[in-house]
Design an enzyme around this catalytic site. Structure first.
Site, PDB file in Angstrom:
ATOM      1  N   LYS A   1       3.839 -15.284   1.235  1.00  0.00           N
ATOM      2  CA  LYS A   1       3.830 -16.127   0.029  1.00  0.00           C
ATOM      3  C   LYS A   1       5.280 -16.305  -0.416  1.00  0.00           C
ATOM      4  O   LYS A   1       5.684 -15.838  -1.485  1.00  0.00           O
ATOM      5  CB  LYS A   1       2.994 -15.469  -1.067  1.00  0.00           C
ATOM      6  CG  LYS A   1       1.508 -15.398  -0.744  1.00  0.00           C
ATOM      7  CD  LYS A   1       0.713 -16.608  -1.185  1.00  0.00           C
ATOM      8  CE  LYS A   1       0.669 -16.735  -2.688  1.00  0.00           C
ATOM      9  NZ  LYS A   1      -0.019 -17.981  -3.097  1.00  0.00           N
TER      10      LYS A   1
ATOM     11  N   ASP B   1      -2.385 -17.998   1.326  1.00  0.00           N
ATOM     12  CA  ASP B   1      -3.609 -18.562   0.729  1.00  0.00           C
ATOM     13  C   ASP B   1      -4.038 -19.815   1.486  1.00  0.00           C
ATOM     14  O   ASP B   1      -5.228 -20.014   1.765  1.00  0.00           O
ATOM     15  CB  ASP B   1      -3.422 -18.827  -0.768  1.00  0.00           C
ATOM     16  CG  ASP B   1      -2.139 -19.589  -1.093  1.00  0.00           C
ATOM     17  OD1 ASP B   1      -1.241 -19.657  -0.225  1.00  0.00           O
ATOM     18  OD2 ASP B   1      -2.025 -20.104  -2.213  1.00  0.00           O
TER      19      ASP B   1
ATOM     20  N   ASP C   1      -4.836  -7.333   5.807  1.00  0.00           N
ATOM     21  CA  ASP C   1      -6.084  -6.650   5.526  1.00  0.00           C
ATOM     22  C   ASP C   1      -7.175  -7.681   5.225  1.00  0.00           C
ATOM     23  O   ASP C   1      -8.274  -7.648   5.790  1.00  0.00           O
ATOM     24  CB  ASP C   1      -5.849  -5.731   4.305  1.00  0.00           C
ATOM     25  CG  ASP C   1      -6.911  -4.679   4.155  1.00  0.00           C
ATOM     26  OD1 ASP C   1      -7.820  -4.616   4.999  1.00  0.00           O
ATOM     27  OD2 ASP C   1      -6.836  -3.902   3.176  1.00  0.00           O
TER      28      ASP C   1
ATOM     29  N   TYR D   1       0.821  -1.217   0.000  1.00  0.00           N
ATOM     30  CA  TYR D   1       0.000   0.000   0.000  1.00  0.00           C
ATOM     31  C   TYR D   1       0.860   1.274   0.000  1.00  0.00           C
ATOM     32  O   TYR D   1       0.363   2.366  -0.213  1.00  0.00           O
ATOM     33  CB  TYR D   1      -0.939   0.030   1.211  1.00  0.00           C
ATOM     34  CG  TYR D   1      -2.005  -1.045   1.187  1.00  0.00           C
ATOM     35  CD1 TYR D   1      -2.433  -1.611   0.000  1.00  0.00           C
ATOM     36  CD2 TYR D   1      -2.598  -1.487   2.364  1.00  0.00           C
ATOM     37  CE1 TYR D   1      -3.392  -2.601  -0.034  1.00  0.00           C
ATOM     38  CE2 TYR D   1      -3.573  -2.475   2.341  1.00  0.00           C
ATOM     39  CZ  TYR D   1      -3.965  -3.036   1.145  1.00  0.00           C
ATOM     40  OH  TYR D   1      -4.921  -4.008   1.127  1.00  0.00           O
TER      41      TYR D   1
ATOM     42  N   ASP E   1     -10.093  -9.286   8.147  1.00  0.00           N
ATOM     43  CA  ASP E   1     -11.519  -9.101   7.878  1.00  0.00           C
ATOM     44  C   ASP E   1     -12.244 -10.443   7.833  1.00  0.00           C
ATOM     45  O   ASP E   1     -13.336 -10.593   8.378  1.00  0.00           O
ATOM     46  CB  ASP E   1     -11.735  -8.373   6.545  1.00  0.00           C
ATOM     47  CG  ASP E   1     -11.851  -6.870   6.734  1.00  0.00           C
ATOM     48  OD1 ASP E   1     -11.460  -6.384   7.811  1.00  0.00           O
ATOM     49  OD2 ASP E   1     -12.333  -6.185   5.809  1.00  0.00           O
TER      50      ASP E   1
END
Ligand code: NAD
Length: 367
Positions: free
Chosen positions: A192, A224, A248, A142, A252
C-alpha cells in the site's frame, strides 16, 4: 552426492493419518524411481508435549536445523486447549519457523479441473488456475516494535508497528523472482505504497531487485486492488509477492478460490544452507481437524502435495514433482473423492488410505 535427508514431524489429530500416506508415496519413489531419502521421524505439538512436556524438544529442533527439509503434518487439538501458552502445540510450529528463519511462505492456489465446481467463483474464472503467493513470514506488523496496549489519558490504545528493513524485503523479493524464473516469468508485488511508507520502501526495493531479473515481467499493485483482482480474474497472476499481513489475507482468499482445505499445500523457505538448498519446511495448510481425527476420513492430498513441493524446491526434482501432481490430478479426474470433496450425488467417499491407494495406482500408471 549424499542422500537427501527429510525429517517427518507428523504431529497431532489427522497429522499422523495423512502423513502415513505420504510415507507410502516416499516409498514408491524409492522403489520405482530409485530416489531414496534419509527419513527420520520425531514428535511435535501435543504428541511431543505428552512425551516430553514441551511441544518441541531441543533435540528435535537441532534435527530440523540439520536436515534438507522438514515435512510437518498438523498440530493441536482440544486436549491441549487449556495448556499454558508457552507449551501449547502451536508453539512447536512457531519455534520451528522462527529458529529456522523461514522468511518466505509459498502458498500455491491451484485449481484442479475436476474440482472447478467446488469454487465459489464461476468455473471459467478458476478452471486451470495456477498461481503462487509468496508471503514474507518473519517480519512486518506481526513482529514490529513498539507493540502493546497502553493507556493514554482515560482510554486504552492498541499499537502494532509495520516495520521492514531493506534486507528483509530484498531476500523475500529475490526468492519470489527466482520462483517466477522457474514458472511463468511474471511477478506482481503488492503493498500500500499510497498510504504506507513501508510500502514505498517495499516497492523501491522490489524494483531494484528486479533489475537482476530482466526476463521477469514485474508489476506493482496496491494490495486492496490486488484482492479485488484475485476475485475478478485470478488467472492474470503467476507469482505474487507481498508482506506478512497482506500475504496472510491474500493467500487465504486465493486458496479458497480452489475449494477444500484438504487440498492446500505450503512451503516455508529460509536462506540457502551450505549445500545450496534452502532451509525448508513443508506442511499442509489445514490443522489437526479434531472433528474427523481417528476416523480415516481425512484427505491426504494437501500433505502429499506438500511433499511434491519438497521434491521441487528442496531436491530440484521438478519432473518428479510434476509426476506426483499429475497423479493427484488423474485421481480426481477419475472421480475418487474423500468425504470433504463430495459434491456430486451418488459418489461414495474413499478413506484416507483409499485415496493413498488411488494416488499410488496413478503413479504406477505414470511409468
Ligand atoms: P482445521 O484445519 O483443523 O479444520 C477445519 C475444518 O476443515 C474441519 O471441519 C476439518 O474437518 C476440515 N479439514 C481440515 N483438514 C482436512 C483434511 N485434510 N481432510 C478433510 N477435512 C479437513 O482447523 P481448526 O478446526 O480451526 O483447528 C483444529 C486444530 O488445529 C486447532 O487446535 C488449531 O489450533 C490447529 N491448527 C493447526 C494448524 C497447523 O498445524 N499448521 C493450522 C491450523 C489449525
Amino acid at each position: 552426492m549424499t542422500t537427501p535427508s527429510l525429517l517427518i514431524l507428523a504431529g497431532d489429530g489427522i497429522g499422523p493419518e495423512v502423513m502415513a500416506e505420504v510415507r507410502r508415496v516416499i516409498g514408491w519413489f524409492g522403489d520405482k524411481r530409485g530416489l531414496t531419502f534419509d527419513v527420520t521421524e520425531d514428535l511435535v505439538g501435543g504428541a511431543a508435549y505428552d512425551a516430553h512436556g514441551t511441544p518441541l524438544t531441543d533435540e528435535t529442533m537441532a534435527k530440523a536445523q540439520s536436515v534438507d527439509a522438514v515435512l510437518l503434518g498438523a498440530v493441536g487439538g482440544p486436549k491441549y486447549d487449556a495448556l499454558d501458552f508457552s507449551v501449547k502445540p502451536e508453539r512447536g510450529l512457531l519455534r520451528l519457523r522462527k529458529e529456522m528463519d523461514l522468511f518466505a511462505n509459498l502458498r500455491p492456489a491451484q485449481c484442479f479441473d475436476a474440482l472447478a465446481d467446488f469454487s465459489s467463483l464461476k468455473k471459467d474464472v478458476v478452471a486451470g488456475l495456477d498461481i503462487m503467493i509468496v508471503r514474507e513470514l518473519t517480519s512486518g506488523i506481526y513482529f514490529g516494535e513498539p507493540r502493546g496496549i497502553i493507556t493514554e489519558g482515560n482510554e486504552r490504545v492498541g499499537i502494532n508497528t509495520q516495520r521492514y528493513t531493506e534486507s528483509e524485503i530484498e531476500r523475500v523479493a529475490r526468492n519470489a523472482f527466482e520462483l517466477a524464473m522457474k514458472r511463468g516469468k511474471k511477478l506482481c508485488s503488492m503493498e500500500k505504497a499510497n498510504v504506507m511508507e513501508s510500502g514505498v520502501l517495499w516497492r523501491e526495493v522490489v524494483t531494484r531487485v528486479g533489475a537482476d531479473y530482466p526476463e521477469v515481467e514485474l508489476s506493482h499493485m496496491y494490495a486492496d486492488a490486488g484482492a479485488m483482482q484475485l476475485c475478478r480474474w485470478p488467472k492474470q497472476f503467476d507469482v505474487i509477492v507481498t508482506d506478512n499481513l497482506f500475504g496472510d489475507l491474500l493467500s487465504d482468499a486465493a486458496a479458497m478460490l480452489t475449494g477444500s482445505l484438504g487440498m492446500l499445500p505450503s512451503a516455508s523457505l529460509g536462506a540457502p544452507m551450505e549445500n545450496g538448498r534452502p532451509k525448508a519446511m513443508y506442511e499442509p495448510v489445514h490443522g489437526s481437524a479434531p472433528d474427523i481425527a481417528g476416523q480415516g476420513k481425512a484427505n491426504p492430498i494437501a500433505c502429499v502435495l506438500s511433499f511434491a513441493m519438497a521434491l521441487r524446491y528442496s531436491f530440484d526434482l521438478g519432473d518428479e514433482a510434476d509426476r506426483l501432481e499429475s497423479a493427484v490430478s488423474a485421481v480426481l479426474e477419475k472421480g475418487v473423492r474423500t468425504a470433504d470433496l463430495l459434491g456430486e450425488e451418488g459418489v461414495t467417499p474413499v478413506s484416507t488410505t483409499g485415496m493413498g491407494d488411488a494416488i499410488l495406482a496413478a503413479l504406477d500408471e505414470s511409468l
